[in-house]
Design a protein around this motif. Structure first.
Motif, PDB file in Angstrom:
ATOM      1  N   TYR A   1       8.133 166.726 102.015  1.00 45.66           N
ATOM      2  CA  TYR A   1       8.604 168.007 101.494  1.00 45.66           C
ATOM      3  C   TYR A   1      10.097 168.191 101.767  1.00 45.66           C
ATOM      4  CZ  TYR A   1       8.749 172.894 100.237  1.00 45.66           C
ATOM      5  OH  TYR A   1       9.064 174.079  99.621  1.00 45.66           O
ATOM      6  N   ILE A   2      10.520 167.846 102.966  1.00 41.92           N
ATOM      7  CA  ILE A   2      11.943 167.966 103.303  1.00 41.92           C
ATOM      8  C   ILE A   2      12.784 167.065 102.396  1.00 41.92           C
ATOM      9  CG2 ILE A   2      13.667 167.483 105.099  1.00 41.92           C
ATOM     10  CD1 ILE A   2      11.497 168.306 107.159  1.00 41.92           C
ATOM     11  N   SER A   3      12.326 165.844 102.179  1.00 44.97           N
ATOM     12  CA  SER A   3      13.069 164.897 101.348  1.00 44.97           C
ATOM     13  C   SER A   3      13.211 165.399  99.915  1.00 44.97           C
ATOM     14  CB  SER A   3      12.369 163.536 101.354  1.00 44.97           C
ATOM     15  OG  SER A   3      12.334 162.999 102.653  1.00 44.97           O
ATOM     16  N   LYS A   4      12.157 166.043  99.393  1.00 39.89           N
ATOM     17  CA  LYS A   4      12.192 166.544  98.019  1.00 39.89           C
ATOM     18  C   LYS A   4      13.029 167.811  97.886  1.00 39.89           C
ATOM     19  CE  LYS A   4       7.676 164.658  96.661  1.00 39.89           C
ATOM     20  NZ  LYS A   4       6.266 164.997  96.354  1.00 39.89           N
ATOM     21  N   ASN A   5      13.238 168.502  99.000  1.00 38.18           N
ATOM     22  CA  ASN A   5      13.955 169.786  98.948  1.00 38.18           C
ATOM     23  C   ASN A   5      15.177 169.795  99.860  1.00 38.18           C
ATOM     24  OD1 ASN A   5      11.984 171.739  97.345  1.00 38.18           O
ATOM     25  ND2 ASN A   5      10.716 170.485  98.700  1.00 38.18           N
ATOM     26  N   LYS A   6      15.765 168.620 100.106  1.00 38.35           N
ATOM     27  CA  LYS A   6      16.853 168.520 101.082  1.00 38.35           C
ATOM     28  C   LYS A   6      18.145 169.196 100.630  1.00 38.35           C
ATOM     29  CE  LYS A   6      17.803 163.793  99.521  1.00 38.35           C
ATOM     30  NZ  LYS A   6      17.781 162.379  99.964  1.00 38.35           N
ATOM     31  N   ASP A   7      18.237 169.553  99.335  1.00 42.22           N
ATOM     32  CA  ASP A   7      19.439 170.238  98.867  1.00 42.22           C
ATOM     33  C   ASP A   7      19.415 171.739  99.160  1.00 42.22           C
ATOM     34  OD1 ASP A   7      20.497 167.883  97.905  1.00 42.22           O
ATOM     35  OD2 ASP A   7      19.578 168.108  95.928  1.00 42.22           O
ATOM     36  N   LEU A   8      18.280 172.248  99.605  1.00 43.92           N
ATOM     37  CA  LEU A   8      18.193 173.667  99.941  1.00 43.92           C
ATOM     38  C   LEU A   8      18.991 173.949 101.212  1.00 43.92           C
ATOM     39  CD1 LEU A   8      14.377 174.372  99.427  1.00 43.92           C
ATOM     40  CD2 LEU A   8      16.238 175.199  97.987  1.00 43.92           C
ATOM     41  N   PRO A   9      19.529 175.154 101.349  1.00 43.57           N
ATOM     42  CA  PRO A   9      20.158 175.533 102.626  1.00 43.57           C
ATOM     43  C   PRO A   9      19.139 175.411 103.759  1.00 43.57           C
ATOM     44  CG  PRO A   9      20.626 177.159 100.919  1.00 43.57           C
ATOM     45  CD  PRO A   9      19.608 176.229 100.343  1.00 43.57           C
ATOM     46  N   THR A  10      19.621 175.042 104.932  1.00 43.59           N
ATOM     47  CA  THR A  10      18.720 174.806 106.067  1.00 43.59           C
ATOM     48  C   THR A  10      17.830 176.005 106.361  1.00 43.59           C
ATOM     49  OG1 THR A  10      20.250 173.227 107.071  1.00 43.59           O
ATOM     50  CG2 THR A  10      18.625 174.247 108.527  1.00 43.59           C
ATOM     51  N   SER A  11      18.384 177.201 106.335  1.00 43.47           N
ATOM     52  CA  SER A  11      17.603 178.399 106.663  1.00 43.47           C
ATOM     53  C   SER A  11      16.475 178.609 105.657  1.00 43.47           C
ATOM     54  CB  SER A  11      18.505 179.630 106.705  1.00 43.47           C
ATOM     55  OG  SER A  11      19.154 179.827 105.462  1.00 43.47           O
ATOM     56  N   GLU A  12      16.773 178.405 104.361  1.00 48.44           N
ATOM     57  CA  GLU A  12      15.735 178.578 103.336  1.00 48.44           C
ATOM     58  C   GLU A  12      14.666 177.505 103.460  1.00 48.44           C
ATOM     59  OE1 GLU A  12      15.124 178.681  98.472  1.00 48.44           O
ATOM     60  OE2 GLU A  12      17.153 178.872  99.314  1.00 48.44           O
ATOM     61  N   LEU A  13      15.084 176.272 103.725  1.00 50.76           N
ATOM     62  CA  LEU A  13      14.128 175.177 103.878  1.00 50.76           C
ATOM     63  C   LEU A  13      13.215 175.437 105.076  1.00 50.76           C
ATOM     64  CD1 LEU A  13      12.977 172.481 103.064  1.00 50.76           C
ATOM     65  CD2 LEU A  13      14.911 171.350 104.178  1.00 50.76           C
ATOM     66  N   MET A  14      13.776 175.919 106.170  1.00 48.63           N
ATOM     67  CA  MET A  14      12.963 176.215 107.346  1.00 48.63           C
ATOM     68  C   MET A  14      11.970 177.334 107.059  1.00 48.63           C
ATOM     69  SD  MET A  14      15.514 175.803 110.615  1.00 48.63           S
ATOM     70  CE  MET A  14      14.229 176.209 111.771  1.00 48.63           C
ATOM     71  N   ASN A  15      12.393 178.362 106.353  1.00 52.55           N
ATOM     72  CA  ASN A  15      11.480 179.455 106.011  1.00 52.55           C
ATOM     73  C   ASN A  15      10.320 178.962 105.151  1.00 52.55           C
ATOM     74  OD1 ASN A  15      12.804 181.465 107.421  1.00 52.55           O
ATOM     75  ND2 ASN A  15      14.132 182.022 105.703  1.00 52.55           N
ATOM     76  N   ARG A  16      10.634 178.060 104.231  1.00 54.36           N
ATOM     77  CA  ARG A  16       9.567 177.496 103.392  1.00 54.36           C
ATOM     78  C   ARG A  16       8.580 176.693 104.229  1.00 54.36           C
ATOM     79  NH1 ARG A  16      11.496 175.333  97.489  1.00 54.36           N
ATOM     80  NH2 ARG A  16      12.735 177.140  96.835  1.00 54.36           N
ATOM     81  N   LEU A  17       9.106 175.906 105.173  1.00 56.17           N
ATOM     82  CA  LEU A  17       8.237 175.103 106.029  1.00 56.17           C
ATOM     83  C   LEU A  17       7.328 175.991 106.870  1.00 56.17           C
ATOM     84  CD1 LEU A  17      10.844 172.414 107.141  1.00 56.17           C
ATOM     85  CD2 LEU A  17       8.884 172.026 105.625  1.00 56.17           C
ATOM     86  N   PHE A  18       7.857 177.082 107.394  1.00 56.15           N
ATOM     87  CA  PHE A  18       7.036 178.020 108.153  1.00 56.15           C
ATOM     88  C   PHE A  18       5.923 178.600 107.288  1.00 56.15           C
ATOM     89  CE2 PHE A  18      10.872 178.759 110.995  1.00 56.15           C
ATOM     90  CZ  PHE A  18      10.312 178.117 112.089  1.00 56.15           C
ATOM     91  N   ASP A  19       6.249 178.953 106.051  1.00 53.36           N
ATOM     92  CA  ASP A  19       5.273 179.570 105.152  1.00 53.36           C
ATOM     93  C   ASP A  19       4.201 178.588 104.692  1.00 53.36           C
ATOM     94  OD1 ASP A  19       6.476 182.021 105.303  1.00 53.36           O
ATOM     95  OD2 ASP A  19       7.557 181.855 103.395  1.00 53.36           O
ATOM     96  N   LEU A  20       4.629 177.355 104.396  1.00 57.42           N
ATOM     97  CA  LEU A  20       3.723 176.403 103.758  1.00 57.42           C
ATOM     98  C   LEU A  20       2.904 175.579 104.734  1.00 57.42           C
ATOM     99  CD1 LEU A  20       6.100 175.118 100.925  1.00 57.42           C
ATOM    100  CD2 LEU A  20       4.247 176.778 100.717  1.00 57.42           C
TER     101      LEU A  20
END
Length: 358
Positions: free
Chosen positions: A320-339
């Protein structure tokens, strides 16, 4: 795109008791089956079929708890037979449906996904006081002076201690993250402390101050009962396994209760535990990274599955991180927490993974 994924999730939830059809979902969405599958996995980190499987089996535990006939539950969730349902149930929870129905053991929740939550539920919300009062009505002896509460983390410890939620009993925190870094065969000995401090990149003095010193009551006082407050996510369950391994290593012979709960709510599932196999499971899982040879509570069985999967180089979170690595770190972390709520990682664990896989 996230709005479309939420529409898919809503449709799936409305059809969990119908025969699942990717074609019907794709017709509803107006996209090809391949596109629906690809986008769902890209956004949620899980396949549609896996999502359907886990949601059906989790919801079926509520039917089992209400003592419905297993064959009726199987057909409700579109299994071809009771045997097919039982096989799927045991593969996820480590026990068969009848065992679960008889003993009402805690399981790891798998709730409906909500993409881009606008408001996070407050952890340890105000319902905790009411829940603890209910526990006191059922088992008042757990609030005595010769009872020790071990809580997962400093924040929970401070809340419980400051408000004396468990009456006159004692409280200690376990400030660790046993799901990351190497560990040792014995728990809390000198080698353990050195190994864990090295893994966390802290000095021995700092590790002892943060992890060992707060557990002083556990090491130096005797208790007739120990109550373990650990969430059902993988992070908490690996901490729980470590504490249980220590109790066996120490030869503790009092009563042990597990108060398990989900991190976004405070509905406690209380289970009396029998010591005997946790030390060997700790060594199999956390030291040797092998599947356990003993039967376990479903919630711990599920957590171990997640833990061992995360040890793989190309696990679901890394993908998931590899597919979404262009997202800002804060947004990517929030998504990881949610998903990935069943993982239970904190900021530091996710930040390390993000930095390593960008």
């Amino acid at each position: 795109m996230n709005e479309h994924i939420q529409l898919m999730i809503d449709w799936i939830e409305d059809h969990l008791k119908n025969e699942f059809s990717l074609d019907k979902l794709s017709n509803y969405m107006g996209y090809s089956p391949y596109y629906c599958s690809f986008k769902f996995h890209q956004v949620t980190g899980i396949s549609i079929r896996r999502y359907v499987l886990l949601r059906r089996l989790y919801l079926s535990t509520k039917d089992l708890a209400n003592d419905r006939k297993i064959i009726d539950i199987a057909f409700d969730y579109e299994y071809s037979s009771q045997e097919a349902y039982s096989r799927a149930f045991k593969a996820i929870f480590g026990i068969n449906p009848r065992e679960f129905q008889l003993h009402q053991m805690p399981v790891q929740s798998f709730v409906k996904l909500t993409i881009n939550k606008e408001e996070e539920c407050c952890r340890m919300n105000i319902s905790r006081k009411k829940e603890v009062e209910q526990l006191q009505n059922e088992k008042n002896e757990l609030f005595d002076k010769d009872v020790l509460n071990i809580l997962n983390g400093q924040v929970m410890y401070e809340e419980f201690k400051d408000k004396k939620l468990m009456g006159d009993s004692d409280y200690v925190p376990f400030n660790e993250a046993m799901c990351v870094n190497a560990t040792t065969k014995q728990v809390f000995n000198e080698e353990f402390i050195k190994t864990r401090a090295l893994g966390h990149h802290v000095s021995l003095e700092d590790y002892i101050k943060k992890v060992i010193d707060p557990l002083d009551n556990l090491f130096n006082k005797e208790y007739k009962c120990i109550v373990l407050w650990f969430g059902e996510d993988m992070f908490c369950q690996m901490n729980l396994l470590t504490i249980l391994a220590y109790l066996e290593q120490w030869g503790y012979d009092g009563k042990v209760f597990l108060n398990s709960f989900r991190e976004d709510e405070f509905k406690v599932s209380q289970t009396e535990l029998k010591l005997g196999n946790f030390f060997s499971v700790y060594n199999e899982v956390l030291v040797n990274h092998e599947r356990p040879s003993n039967e376990l509570l479903p919630v711990m069985y599920q957590a171990i599955d997640i833990y061992l999967d995360l040890l793989k180089e190309n696990n679901a979170v890394v993908k998931y991180i590899s597919k979404n690595k262009d997202l800002p770190t804060s947004e990517l972390m929030n998504r990881l927490f949610d998903l990935f709520p069943t993982i239970g990682y904190g900021d530091s664990q996710y930040l390390e993974l993000i930095n390593r896989n960008r």
